[in-house]
Design a protein around this motif. Sequence first.
Motif, PDB file in Angstrom:
ATOM      1  N   GLU A  72       0.844  -1.197   0.000  1.00 56.82           N
ATOM      2  CA  GLU A  72       0.000   0.000   0.000  1.00 56.82           C
ATOM      3  C   GLU A  72       0.877   1.244   0.000  1.00 56.82           C
ATOM      4  O   GLU A  72       1.807   1.365   0.796  1.00 56.82           O
ATOM      5  N   THR A  73       0.577   2.190  -0.876  1.00 54.22           N
ATOM      6  CA  THR A  73       1.365   3.420  -0.978  1.00 54.22           C
ATOM      7  C   THR A  73       0.775   4.491  -0.062  1.00 54.22           C
ATOM      8  O   THR A  73      -0.335   4.349   0.458  1.00 54.22           O
ATOM      9  N   ILE A  74       1.554   5.563   0.106  1.00 56.00           N
ATOM     10  CA  ILE A  74       1.087   6.674   0.941  1.00 56.00           C
ATOM     11  C   ILE A  74      -0.138   7.315   0.311  1.00 56.00           C
ATOM     12  O   ILE A  74      -1.089   7.688   1.003  1.00 56.00           O
ATOM     13  N   TYR A  75      -0.133   7.417  -1.017  1.00 55.64           N
ATOM     14  CA  TYR A  75      -1.284   7.999  -1.717  1.00 55.64           C
ATOM     15  C   TYR A  75      -2.559   7.198  -1.423  1.00 55.64           C
ATOM     16  O   TYR A  75      -3.612   7.764  -1.171  1.00 55.64           O
ATOM     17  N   GLU A  76      -2.444   5.876  -1.467  1.00 50.24           N
ATOM     18  CA  GLU A  76      -3.611   5.032  -1.184  1.00 50.24           C
ATOM     19  C   GLU A  76      -4.097   5.220   0.244  1.00 50.24           C
ATOM     20  O   GLU A  76      -5.294   5.201   0.523  1.00 50.24           O
ATOM     21  N   ARG A  77      -3.180   5.434   1.169  1.00 48.31           N
ATOM     22  CA  ARG A  77      -3.581   5.672   2.561  1.00 48.31           C
ATOM     23  C   ARG A  77      -4.286   7.018   2.708  1.00 48.31           C
ATOM     24  O   ARG A  77      -5.253   7.152   3.441  1.00 48.31           O
ATOM     25  N   ILE A  78      -3.793   8.025   1.992  1.00 55.77           N
ATOM     26  CA  ILE A  78      -4.431   9.341   2.061  1.00 55.77           C
ATOM     27  C   ILE A  78      -5.826   9.278   1.447  1.00 55.77           C
ATOM     28  O   ILE A  78      -6.778   9.855   1.965  1.00 55.77           O
ATOM     29  N   VAL A  79      -5.954   8.549   0.334  1.00 58.10           N
ATOM     30  CA  VAL A  79      -7.264   8.400  -0.298  1.00 58.10           C
ATOM     31  C   VAL A  79      -8.218   7.671   0.645  1.00 58.10           C
ATOM     32  O   VAL A  79      -9.412   7.968   0.705  1.00 58.10           O
ATOM     33  N   ALA A  80      -7.690   6.718   1.436  1.00 58.29           N
ATOM     34  CA  ALA A  80      -8.522   5.987   2.392  1.00 58.29           C
ATOM     35  C   ALA A  80      -9.039   6.911   3.490  1.00 58.29           C
ATOM     36  O   ALA A  80     -10.086   6.641   4.092  1.00 58.29           O
ATOM     37  N   LEU A  81      -8.327   8.013   3.753  1.00 55.91           N
ATOM     38  CA  LEU A  81      -8.803   8.970   4.756  1.00 55.91           C
ATOM     39  C   LEU A  81     -10.118   9.601   4.343  1.00 55.91           C
ATOM     40  O   LEU A  81     -10.876  10.084   5.179  1.00 55.91           O
ATOM     41  N   LYS A  82     -10.393   9.595   3.055  1.00 54.50           N
ATOM     42  CA  LYS A  82     -11.644  10.154   2.548  1.00 54.50           C
ATOM     43  C   LYS A  82     -12.845   9.444   3.187  1.00 54.50           C
ATOM     44  O   LYS A  82     -13.874  10.062   3.440  1.00 54.50           O
ATOM     45  N   ASP A  83     -12.695   8.166   3.434  1.00 54.01           N
ATOM     46  CA  ASP A  83     -13.774   7.410   4.065  1.00 54.01           C
ATOM     47  C   ASP A  83     -13.890   7.721   5.556  1.00 54.01           C
ATOM     48  O   ASP A  83     -14.958   7.578   6.140  1.00 54.01           O
ATOM     49  N   ILE A  84     -12.800   8.148   6.158  1.00 49.61           N
ATOM     50  CA  ILE A  84     -12.793   8.388   7.601  1.00 49.61           C
ATOM     51  C   ILE A  84     -13.302   9.782   7.943  1.00 49.61           C
ATOM     52  O   ILE A  84     -14.074   9.966   8.875  1.00 49.61           O
ATOM     53  N   ILE A  85     -12.858  10.791   7.167  1.00 46.52           N
ATOM     54  CA  ILE A  85     -13.218  12.186   7.457  1.00 46.52           C
ATOM     55  C   ILE A  85     -14.552  12.504   6.790  1.00 46.52           C
ATOM     56  O   ILE A  85     -14.705  12.307   5.586  1.00 46.52           O
ATOM     57  N   PRO A  86     -15.520  13.027   7.558  1.00 45.19           N
ATOM     58  CA  PRO A  86     -16.829  13.359   6.984  1.00 45.19           C
ATOM     59  C   PRO A  86     -16.725  14.451   5.916  1.00 45.19           C
ATOM     60  O   PRO A  86     -15.795  15.254   5.902  1.00 45.19           O
ATOM     61  N   ALA A  87     -17.719  14.463   5.021  1.00 46.75           N
ATOM     62  CA  ALA A  87     -17.706  15.397   3.888  1.00 46.75           C
ATOM     63  C   ALA A  87     -17.683  16.856   4.343  1.00 46.75           C
ATOM     64  O   ALA A  87     -16.998  17.689   3.748  1.00 46.75           O
ATOM     65  N   GLY A  88     -18.435  17.198   5.382  1.00 49.87           N
ATOM     66  CA  GLY A  88     -18.464  18.583   5.871  1.00 49.87           C
ATOM     67  C   GLY A  88     -17.101  19.047   6.349  1.00 49.87           C
ATOM     68  O   GLY A  88     -16.683  20.179   6.086  1.00 49.87           O
ATOM     69  N   GLN A  89     -16.392  18.169   7.075  1.00 48.47           N
ATOM     70  CA  GLN A  89     -15.061  18.538   7.560  1.00 48.47           C
ATOM     71  C   GLN A  89     -14.060  18.621   6.414  1.00 48.47           C
ATOM     72  O   GLN A  89     -13.175  19.474   6.414  1.00 48.47           O
ATOM     73  N   ARG A  90     -14.194  17.717   5.419  1.00 52.00           N
ATOM     74  CA  ARG A  90     -13.306  17.792   4.258  1.00 52.00           C
ATOM     75  C   ARG A  90     -13.504  19.106   3.518  1.00 52.00           C
ATOM     76  O   ARG A  90     -12.542  19.753   3.106  1.00 52.00           O
ATOM     77  N   LYS A  91     -14.768  19.508   3.358  1.00 53.21           N
ATOM     78  CA  LYS A  91     -15.061  20.757   2.664  1.00 53.21           C
ATOM     79  C   LYS A  91     -14.500  21.947   3.439  1.00 53.21           C
ATOM     80  O   LYS A  91     -13.905  22.857   2.858  1.00 53.21           O
ATOM     81  N   SER A  92     -14.683  21.929   4.756  1.00 56.49           N
ATOM     82  CA  SER A  92     -14.164  23.012   5.599  1.00 56.49           C
ATOM     83  C   SER A  92     -12.639  23.070   5.515  1.00 56.49           C
ATOM     84  O   SER A  92     -12.051  24.152   5.392  1.00 56.49           O
ATOM     85  N   LEU A  93     -11.998  21.915   5.567  1.00 57.68           N
ATOM     86  CA  LEU A  93     -10.542  21.854   5.471  1.00 57.68           C
ATOM     87  C   LEU A  93     -10.069  22.361   4.111  1.00 57.68           C
ATOM     88  O   LEU A  93      -9.117  23.138   4.019  1.00 57.68           O
ATOM     89  N   TYR A  94     -10.765  21.954   3.057  1.00 58.68           N
ATOM     90  CA  TYR A  94     -10.417  22.403   1.707  1.00 58.68           C
ATOM     91  C   TYR A  94     -10.554  23.922   1.593  1.00 58.68           C
ATOM     92  O   TYR A  94      -9.676  24.594   1.036  1.00 58.68           O
ATOM     93  N   ASN A  95     -11.652  24.472   2.128  1.00 57.75           N
ATOM     94  CA  ASN A  95     -11.863  25.923   2.058  1.00 57.75           C
ATOM     95  C   ASN A  95     -10.775  26.670   2.815  1.00 57.75           C
ATOM     96  O   ASN A  95     -10.296  27.716   2.368  1.00 57.75           O
ATOM     97  N   THR A  96     -10.382  26.148   3.976  1.00 59.47           N
ATOM     98  CA  THR A  96      -9.338  26.791   4.772  1.00 59.47           C
ATOM     99  C   THR A  96      -8.007  26.788   4.021  1.00 59.47           C
ATOM    100  O   THR A  96      -7.331  27.815   3.935  1.00 59.47           O
ATOM    101  N   VAL A  97      -7.649  25.636   3.469  1.00 62.36           N
ATOM    102  CA  VAL A  97      -6.382  25.534   2.731  1.00 62.36           C
ATOM    103  C   VAL A  97      -6.416  26.433   1.498  1.00 62.36           C
ATOM    104  O   VAL A  97      -5.431  27.108   1.178  1.00 62.36           O
ATOM    105  N   SER A  98      -7.554  26.478   0.812  1.00 62.49           N
ATOM    106  CA  SER A  98      -7.681  27.337  -0.373  1.00 62.49           C
ATOM    107  C   SER A  98      -7.526  28.807   0.001  1.00 62.49           C
ATOM    108  O   SER A  98      -6.879  29.578  -0.710  1.00 62.49           O
ATOM    109  N   SER A  99      -8.120  29.210   1.120  1.00 57.92           N
ATOM    110  CA  SER A  99      -8.004  30.603   1.569  1.00 57.92           C
ATOM    111  C   SER A  99      -6.561  30.953   1.891  1.00 57.92           C
ATOM    112  O   SER A  99      -6.067  32.025   1.513  1.00 57.92           O
ATOM    113  N   ILE A 100      -5.873  30.057   2.587  1.00 56.17           N
ATOM    114  CA  ILE A 100      -4.470  30.307   2.944  1.00 56.17           C
ATOM    115  C   ILE A 100      -3.618  30.388   1.680  1.00 56.17           C
ATOM    116  O   ILE A 100      -2.754  31.270   1.548  1.00 56.17           O
ATOM    117  N   GLN A 101      -3.874  29.495   0.729  1.00 52.90           N
ATOM    118  CA  GLN A 101      -3.121  29.504  -0.520  1.00 52.90           C
ATOM    119  C   GLN A 101      -3.372  30.806  -1.286  1.00 52.90           C
ATOM    120  O   GLN A 101      -2.449  31.415  -1.818  1.00 52.90           O
TER     121      GLN A 101
END
Length: 182
Positions: free
Chosen positions: A80-109
């Motif tokens: 298993e690669t690191i990429y596959e493990r990160i993709v597996a986190l998608k199942d663990i982290i709820p969609a609302g938190q992923r969206k919030s995290l994405y928005n925060t990172v996008s704002s900082i960028q």
Amino acid sequence: MVKLTEVEEAEAATVEAIVNAVEEVEAEAQAEAQAEAETEEAIKAVEKEFAAAEEEDDDEDEEDDEDDEDDFEDDFDEDETIYERIVALKDIIPAGQRKSLYNTVSSIQSLATTGVFTTGSLIWYGATTALFLGVPLALSIVGETQLIELEKQMNPAAAAAAGGVAGQDELLTVANETPATA
């Protein structure tokens, strides 16, 4: 009397608004108390269910200990690669938190990108301004200095006269001091 009646009506309206606000606050407090009581009852019910489930699990734990070791070995994938493990986190982290995290990172960028471009522009403006104003100023100062040196070379008599006047002042001072001491 008309003014007094208007004032009384305004006071009555204010009192009525205050009474309504107090009633609303009391109703909210009662609703909160009721919700809190229901929450406590639900917590107690869950705790009872958890305790019952724990007792059942204690009996099954002895049998499951051997199965757990086999399960762990089956779940581990060495390829298993690191990429596959990160993709597996998608199942663990709820969609609302992923969206919030994405928005925060996008704002900082976005802020970082804007900051870099703004800083670059400010440096460009400062450098070009220094070149357009500083270089001509430096050249004029150098030219003026050369002109003064050239004038000194062309007119040595004026320079000697200026030096002679200073020399005469020194001679007069020395001459005045000599007779006084004698």
